[in-house]
Design a protein around this motif. Structure first.
Motif, PDB file in Angstrom:
ATOM      1  N   ASN A  91      -0.652  48.054  31.200  1.00 27.88           N
ATOM      2  CA  ASN A  91      -0.059  48.193  32.443  1.00 27.88           C
ATOM      3  C   ASN A  91      -0.685  49.399  33.174  1.00 27.88           C
ATOM      4  O   ASN A  91      -0.509  50.624  32.719  1.00 27.88           O
ATOM      5  CB  ASN A  91       1.490  48.478  32.489  1.00 27.88           C
ATOM      6  N   PRO A  92      -1.454  49.083  34.215  1.00 26.59           N
ATOM      7  CA  PRO A  92      -2.342  50.256  34.753  1.00 26.59           C
ATOM      8  C   PRO A  92      -1.441  50.999  35.554  1.00 26.59           C
ATOM      9  O   PRO A  92      -1.893  52.285  35.741  1.00 26.59           O
ATOM     10  CB  PRO A  92      -3.087  49.445  35.761  1.00 26.59           C
ATOM     11  N   ASP A  93      -0.261  50.752  35.841  1.00 29.19           N
ATOM     12  CA  ASP A  93       0.754  51.749  36.526  1.00 29.19           C
ATOM     13  C   ASP A  93       2.153  51.586  36.054  1.00 29.19           C
ATOM     14  O   ASP A  93       2.859  51.221  36.789  1.00 29.19           O
ATOM     15  CB  ASP A  93       0.635  51.585  38.073  1.00 29.19           C
ATOM     16  N   PRO A  94       2.483  51.951  34.628  1.00 28.92           N
ATOM     17  CA  PRO A  94       3.794  51.606  34.356  1.00 28.92           C
ATOM     18  C   PRO A  94       4.762  52.528  34.913  1.00 28.92           C
ATOM     19  O   PRO A  94       4.359  53.801  34.993  1.00 28.92           O
ATOM     20  CB  PRO A  94       3.612  52.113  32.769  1.00 28.92           C
ATOM     21  N   MET A  95       5.994  52.034  35.056  1.00 20.67           N
ATOM     22  CA  MET A  95       7.265  53.050  35.636  1.00 20.67           C
ATOM     23  C   MET A  95       7.727  53.792  34.283  1.00 20.67           C
ATOM     24  O   MET A  95       7.658  53.395  33.400  1.00 20.67           O
ATOM     25  CB  MET A  95       7.948  52.083  36.419  1.00 20.67           C
ATOM     26  N   ALA A  96       8.445  54.627  34.695  1.00 18.58           N
ATOM     27  CA  ALA A  96       9.096  55.518  33.614  1.00 18.58           C
ATOM     28  C   ALA A  96      10.001  54.564  33.008  1.00 18.58           C
ATOM     29  O   ALA A  96       9.987  54.802  31.554  1.00 18.58           O
ATOM     30  CB  ALA A  96      10.037  56.529  34.128  1.00 18.58           C
ATOM     31  N   LYS A  97      10.562  53.412  33.155  1.00 13.66           N
ATOM     32  CA  LYS A  97      11.539  52.671  32.404  1.00 13.66           C
ATOM     33  C   LYS A  97      10.683  51.733  31.528  1.00 13.66           C
ATOM     34  O   LYS A  97      11.214  51.279  30.494  1.00 13.66           O
ATOM     35  CB  LYS A  97      12.277  51.790  33.516  1.00 13.66           C
ATOM     36  N   ASP A  98       9.365  51.723  31.844  1.00 14.90           N
ATOM     37  CA  ASP A  98       8.470  50.787  31.147  1.00 14.90           C
ATOM     38  C   ASP A  98       8.347  51.317  30.030  1.00 14.90           C
ATOM     39  O   ASP A  98       7.757  50.953  28.909  1.00 14.90           O
ATOM     40  CB  ASP A  98       7.168  50.351  31.822  1.00 14.90           C
ATOM     41  N   ARG A  99       8.148  52.983  29.895  1.00 13.92           N
ATOM     42  CA  ARG A  99       7.733  53.560  28.749  1.00 13.92           C
ATOM     43  C   ARG A  99       9.217  53.912  27.924  1.00 13.92           C
ATOM     44  O   ARG A  99       8.588  54.686  26.719  1.00 13.92           O
ATOM     45  CB  ARG A  99       7.245  54.977  29.393  1.00 13.92           C
ATOM     46  N   ASP A 100      10.106  53.522  28.175  1.00 13.41           N
ATOM     47  CA  ASP A 100      11.313  53.694  27.519  1.00 13.41           C
ATOM     48  C   ASP A 100      11.642  52.320  27.007  1.00 13.41           C
ATOM     49  O   ASP A 100      12.406  51.595  27.628  1.00 13.41           O
ATOM     50  CB  ASP A 100      12.459  54.335  28.356  1.00 13.41           C
ATOM     51  N   ILE A 101      11.499  52.014  25.596  1.00 17.09           N
ATOM     52  CA  ILE A 101      11.427  50.770  24.748  1.00 17.09           C
ATOM     53  C   ILE A 101      12.719  50.804  24.045  1.00 17.09           C
ATOM     54  O   ILE A 101      12.710  51.740  23.033  1.00 17.09           O
ATOM     55  CB  ILE A 101      10.248  50.178  24.257  1.00 17.09           C
ATOM     56  N   GLU A 102      13.686  49.853  24.112  1.00 20.51           N
ATOM     57  CA  GLU A 102      14.654  49.556  23.113  1.00 20.51           C
ATOM     58  C   GLU A 102      14.630  48.350  22.596  1.00 20.51           C
ATOM     59  O   GLU A 102      14.492  47.070  23.340  1.00 20.51           O
ATOM     60  CB  GLU A 102      15.951  49.900  23.586  1.00 20.51           C
ATOM     61  N   ILE A 103      14.291  48.055  21.193  1.00 19.86           N
ATOM     62  CA  ILE A 103      14.277  46.931  20.371  1.00 19.86           C
ATOM     63  C   ILE A 103      15.407  46.686  19.511  1.00 19.86           C
ATOM     64  O   ILE A 103      15.526  47.684  18.922  1.00 19.86           O
ATOM     65  CB  ILE A 103      12.948  46.664  19.835  1.00 19.86           C
ATOM     66  N   GLY A 104      16.451  45.649  20.002  1.00 23.31           N
ATOM     67  CA  GLY A 104      17.870  45.673  18.944  1.00 23.31           C
ATOM     68  C   GLY A 104      17.468  44.591  17.916  1.00 23.31           C
ATOM     69  O   GLY A 104      16.861  43.636  18.194  1.00 23.31           O
ATOM     70  N   LEU A 105      17.856  44.783  16.783  1.00 28.79           N
ATOM     71  CA  LEU A 105      17.887  43.574  15.717  1.00 28.79           C
ATOM     72  C   LEU A 105      18.623  42.738  16.103  1.00 28.79           C
ATOM     73  O   LEU A 105      18.161  41.486  15.745  1.00 28.79           O
ATOM     74  CB  LEU A 105      18.438  44.487  14.377  1.00 28.79           C
TER      75      LEU A 105
END
Length: 406
Positions: free
Chosen positions: A181-195
């Motif tokens: 992503n050339p211009d990621p937002m702050a929320k794009d950089r905070d990733i949660e993956i749930g089992l």
């Protein structure tokens, strides 16, 4: 050596067992520098087999650097935050409580590095169970998988930790999407993956199917999996006690199989269509068992190959890597680790396998990373003396001798 897509990217792993180490394993195979941050006790998988590393550690931790830090100490925490300031990505699968206690939440690390991509693989993503813990079998149990796997009358886990590995792969997809992503937002950089959410997505076909049957039939009914709904699609034993798995999905497949094996049922018009074969499932299954069971393995596969039927032998683990297909370029990585030799499967799609680094000893790269972060030798010595960090110790996590009593 070819330039890999993630060359020059630094990834920090704070993980144990499977999910996070599997994610960073893939990123390492794509060229990222992965620094595996471990407590002084090491990743749990370092001591799973007779006091030494198990297959999980060997398969998913080669090519990484090991930095051993005691994050419960102020000095160790300071080292970690200094490291985080230099990283592109951090991936971990610690519990929510441990994450807060150690001061490594997304908001904590973004103070060091506002642009860092923070990926937390946890039991549950956003929702009322956000703080609950989950493991691979919990995800299987809560998303319908375990109810299909009944062993001795008891719902049971599948065995391999596939949901952990899927979660790790989903984490990689999200991380790569953010990097692209050339211009990621702050929320794009905070990733949660749930089992749990991973399990839901994997089960989406079956979850949609049961809704379909409920609306069509007025009752919940699971759509049968291919192996159970298509007679002749499954494993059958040859006369010399080897198992062959047949790919009989369509009417054309059935025609090739029945004619290729000389089955009298090949001329039966009642069995020409799948719908009719399903109605006579027991008869079809018995016929295929008889046809395959009358032949030894070599004869059976010769006939199947000549007929154009898809098949494979059902192999035990110790024979899987005997197949010539497994030894084509880019399929296996040769590792020598603690005097033992391993052929470890590569991430699919590699054209060749670089020798790379073997799995690291605990704290093997501690001093190297500290100096890269700007610590002088006397500062490294002070951190070591305070036990805030640790270096590799000879014979630590060694396998106990195995007695072969005959």
């Amino acid at each position: 050596m070819s330039h890999k897509p993630l060359s020059g990217r630094r990834v920090i792993e704070l993980g144990t067992m499977v999910a996070a180490p599997f994610a960073t394993h893939i990123l390492s195979q794509l060229g990222a520098e992965v620094i595996k941050v471990e407590p002084p006790t090491g990743d749990t998988t370092r001591a799973l087999v007779r006091g030494g590393p198990g297959g999980t550690f060997i398969a998913y931790n080669h090519g990484k650097k090991s930095l051993s830090i005691d994050l419960t100490t102020q000095e160790g925490s300071d080292v970690f935050h200094k490291l985080a300031a230099t990283a592109d990505v951090v991936i971990h699968n610690l519990s929510p409580a441990a994450t807060r206690k150690l001061g490594i939440t997304a908001s904590d690390l973004k103070k060091d590095n506002p642009d860092i991509i923070y990926c937390h693989i946890r039991g549950y993503a956003a929702g009322p169970q956000h703080e609950d813990l989950a493991t691979n079998p919990v995800a299987e149990a809560s998303t319908g998988v375990m109810s299909d796997n009944i062993v001795d009358g008891r719902p049971s886990r599948l065995g391999p930790s596939y949901h952990d590995q899927f979660a790790g792969a989903y984490a990689v997809i999200r991380v790569l999407a953010t990097l692209l992503n050339p211009d990621p937002m702050a929320k794009d950089r905070d990733i949660e993956i749930g089992l749990y959410e991973t399990g839901l997505h994997i089960a989406s076909r079956d979850l949609a199917g049961v809704q379909l049957k409920t609306q069509l039939l007025g009752r919940p009914e699971k759509e049968a999996g291919g192996e159970f709904s298509m007679p002749g699609y499954g494993a059958y034993e040859t006369s010399d006690k080897r198992w062959v798995y047949l790919l009989v999905l369509t009417d054309a497949h059935w025609a090739k199989l029945s004619r290729g094996l000389g089955m009298p049922e090949s001329d039966d018009p009642e069995l020409a269509r799948l719908r009719e074969r399903k109605k006579q499932r027991d008869r079809v299954e018995a016929a295929v068992r008889t046809a395959v069971g009358s032949l030894d393995y070599d004869t059976a596969i010769t006939k199947l190959r000549e007929a154009g039927v898809g098949f494979t032998e059902v192999l035990p683990l110790e024979r899987v890597l005997e197949a010539p297909q497994a030894h084509q370029p880019g399929k296996l990585r040769t590792l020598d680790f603690r005097g033992l030799h391993f052929d470890v499967p590569e991430f699919p799609g590699q054209s060749s396998s670089d020798p790379g680094l073997p799995p690291p000893h605990l704290g093997q790269h501690t001093v190297e990373v500290l100096k890269e972060l700007g610590f002088a030798q006397h500062e490294c010595d002070a951190l070591l003396n305070s036990q805030a960090v640790k270096v590799a110790e000879e014979h630590e996590y060694s396998w106990a001798a195995v007695r072969n009593d005959r």
